[in-house]
Design a protein around this motif. Structure first.
Motif, PDB file in Angstrom:
ATOM      1  N   ALA A 191      13.151 -56.365  19.326  1.00  0.00           N
ATOM      2  CA  ALA A 191      12.233 -56.878  18.561  1.00  0.00           C
ATOM      3  C   ALA A 191      12.542 -58.496  18.478  1.00  0.00           C
ATOM      4  O   ALA A 191      11.676 -59.389  18.442  1.00  0.00           O
ATOM      5  N   LYS A 192      13.913 -58.581  18.420  1.00  0.00           N
ATOM      6  CA  LYS A 192      14.222 -60.194  18.179  1.00  0.00           C
ATOM      7  C   LYS A 192      13.947 -60.923  19.523  1.00  0.00           C
ATOM      8  O   LYS A 192      13.519 -62.297  19.484  1.00  0.00           O
ATOM      9  N   LEU A 193      14.260 -60.294  20.655  1.00  0.00           N
ATOM     10  CA  LEU A 193      14.079 -60.918  21.934  1.00  0.00           C
ATOM     11  C   LEU A 193      12.335 -61.162  22.232  1.00  0.00           C
ATOM     12  O   LEU A 193      12.216 -62.278  22.617  1.00  0.00           O
ATOM     13  N   LEU A 194      11.720 -60.144  21.757  1.00  0.00           N
ATOM     14  CA  LEU A 194      10.455 -60.347  22.018  1.00  0.00           C
ATOM     15  C   LEU A 194       9.235 -61.525  21.327  1.00  0.00           C
ATOM     16  O   LEU A 194       8.736 -61.706  21.539  1.00  0.00           O
ATOM     17  N   THR A 195      10.419 -62.144  20.338  1.00  0.00           N
ATOM     18  CA  THR A 195       9.936 -63.293  19.419  1.00  0.00           C
ATOM     19  C   THR A 195       9.691 -64.324  20.269  1.00  0.00           C
ATOM     20  O   THR A 195       8.977 -65.338  20.007  1.00  0.00           O
ATOM     21  N   GLN A 196      10.352 -64.446  21.400  1.00  0.00           N
ATOM     22  CA  GLN A 196      10.153 -65.473  22.548  1.00  0.00           C
ATOM     23  C   GLN A 196       8.760 -65.559  23.209  1.00  0.00           C
ATOM     24  O   GLN A 196       8.257 -66.431  23.900  1.00  0.00           O
ATOM     25  N   TYR A 197       7.892 -64.332  22.817  1.00  0.00           N
ATOM     26  CA  TYR A 197       6.524 -64.169  23.473  1.00  0.00           C
ATOM     27  C   TYR A 197       5.385 -64.053  22.615  1.00  0.00           C
ATOM     28  O   TYR A 197       5.741 -63.842  21.355  1.00  0.00           O
ATOM     29  N   ARG A 198       4.417 -64.188  22.749  1.00  0.00           N
ATOM     30  CA  ARG A 198       3.179 -64.043  21.979  1.00  0.00           C
ATOM     31  C   ARG A 198       2.872 -62.690  22.049  1.00  0.00           C
ATOM     32  O   ARG A 198       1.790 -62.126  23.119  1.00  0.00           O
ATOM     33  N   ILE A 199       3.094 -61.873  21.088  1.00  0.00           N
ATOM     34  CA  ILE A 199       3.034 -60.269  21.158  1.00  0.00           C
ATOM     35  C   ILE A 199       2.609 -59.764  19.683  1.00  0.00           C
ATOM     36  O   ILE A 199       2.472 -60.588  18.880  1.00  0.00           O
ATOM     37  N   THR A 200       2.208 -58.656  19.675  1.00  0.00           N
ATOM     38  CA  THR A 200       2.058 -57.803  18.558  1.00  0.00           C
ATOM     39  C   THR A 200       2.973 -56.673  18.498  1.00  0.00           C
ATOM     40  O   THR A 200       3.115 -55.833  19.668  1.00  0.00           O
ATOM     41  N   LEU A 201       3.798 -56.505  17.510  1.00  0.00           N
ATOM     42  CA  LEU A 201       4.604 -55.319  17.179  1.00  0.00           C
ATOM     43  C   LEU A 201       3.916 -54.422  16.505  1.00  0.00           C
ATOM     44  O   LEU A 201       3.412 -54.587  15.369  1.00  0.00           O
ATOM     45  N   ARG A 202       4.020 -53.179  16.754  1.00  0.00           N
ATOM     46  CA  ARG A 202       3.754 -51.912  16.069  1.00  0.00           C
ATOM     47  C   ARG A 202       4.852 -51.035  15.822  1.00  0.00           C
ATOM     48  O   ARG A 202       5.542 -50.827  16.637  1.00  0.00           O
ATOM     49  N   TYR A 203       5.002 -50.257  14.445  1.00  0.00           N
ATOM     50  CA  TYR A 203       6.007 -49.573  14.406  1.00  0.00           C
ATOM     51  C   TYR A 203       5.397 -48.164  13.719  1.00  0.00           C
ATOM     52  O   TYR A 203       4.611 -47.985  12.947  1.00  0.00           O
ATOM     53  N   VAL A 204       6.251 -46.963  14.413  1.00  0.00           N
ATOM     54  CA  VAL A 204       5.821 -45.679  13.967  1.00  0.00           C
ATOM     55  C   VAL A 204       7.154 -45.124  13.745  1.00  0.00           C
ATOM     56  O   VAL A 204       7.967 -44.875  14.804  1.00  0.00           O
ATOM     57  N   ALA A 205       7.526 -44.756  12.358  1.00  0.00           N
ATOM     58  CA  ALA A 205       8.883 -44.366  12.133  1.00  0.00           C
ATOM     59  C   ALA A 205       8.810 -43.472  10.903  1.00  0.00           C
ATOM     60  O   ALA A 205       7.874 -43.252  10.236  1.00  0.00           O
ATOM     61  N   PRO A 206       9.474 -42.165  10.675  1.00  0.00           N
ATOM     62  CA  PRO A 206       9.780 -41.394   9.840  1.00  0.00           C
ATOM     63  C   PRO A 206      10.087 -42.099   8.346  1.00  0.00           C
ATOM     64  O   PRO A 206      10.659 -43.233   8.603  1.00  0.00           O
ATOM     65  N   LYS A 207       9.637 -41.425   7.558  1.00  0.00           N
ATOM     66  CA  LYS A 207       9.931 -42.025   6.248  1.00  0.00           C
ATOM     67  C   LYS A 207      11.639 -42.196   5.980  1.00  0.00           C
ATOM     68  O   LYS A 207      12.425 -41.518   6.549  1.00  0.00           O
ATOM     69  N   ASN A 208      11.940 -43.236   5.629  1.00  0.00           N
ATOM     70  CA  ASN A 208      13.287 -43.720   5.348  1.00  0.00           C
ATOM     71  C   ASN A 208      14.018 -44.417   6.744  1.00  0.00           C
ATOM     72  O   ASN A 208      15.262 -44.610   6.772  1.00  0.00           O
TER      73      ASN A 208
END
Length: 192
Positions: free
Chosen positions: A59-76
């Motif tokens: 996620a940190k490295l991808l901030t060097q690019y023009r992107i969109t991040l999506r997250y799918v995670a269990p509760k907690n």
């Protein structure tokens, strides 16, 4: 921090639930190999984003690019607040979804991770999260024709083995890329 006390180069090969910088490098290399570019891509990260050191570094490295991040995670098991604020500070759009199916139609890179048993305080906590997000050929039918499925490996059950024959499944190519990227890193620090 070992690098402060060592006169020789130190490579972080992954520290617990913190970071995994060499994985992030090979992941971005894989995206470029598979799709030709990173810019303009929507990257969906799935699984234990709280303890997953690979997604923290990526996620940190991808901030060097023009992107969109999506997250799918269990509760907690959501992405840590400090990563979310770091990514936001770089002007990157972030979105949360409750299921792979919801996030998939616009996704260019699906980054699957395992639910890591060893990170849980109890068996019950682990079982509550296990098997919530599993990628199957059926789910893949709503994905883009050119989407790329990645996984830092090893997998437990989050990608059905039937997906392995899908040309979009890049995780074994990704693992091979890891060997080349780490060879290059070692050559670089050894001055070869």
């Amino acid at each position: 921090n070992a690098s402060r006390h060592c006169r020789k180069p130190v490579i972080n090969a992954g520290d617990g639930v913190g970071e995994h910088p060499t994985q992030a490098l090979l992941d971005v290399f894989t995206i470029r190999e598979e799709l030709g570019t990173v810019n303009g891509m929507t990257i969906t990260m799935v699984g234990d984003l709280k303890h997953g050191r690979t997604v923290h570094s990526l996620a940190k490295l991808l901030t060097q690019y023009r992107i969109t991040l999506r997250y799918v995670a269990p509760k907690n098991l959501h992405m840590p607040a400090e990563i979310i604020s770091f990514v936001a500070s770089k002007g990157i759009k972030q979105e949360e979804f409750d299921s792979i199916e919801e996030a998939l139609p616009e996704t260019d890179i699906l980054y699957m991770t395992r639910i890591q048993k060893e990170r849980f305080g109890s068996e019950d906590e682990y079982k509550a999260c296990f098997g919530q997000f599993i990628l199957t050929p059926h789910i893949m039918t709503v994905a883009k024709k050119k989407m790329v499925v990645m996984h830092p490996l090893p997998r437990v059950n989050e990608i059905s083995p039937e997906v392995d024959t899908d040309p979009r499944a890049a995780y074994f190519r990704q693992a091979e890329n890891g060997m080349y990227i780490r060879m290059a890193l070692l050559a670089t620090v050894l001055g070869r």
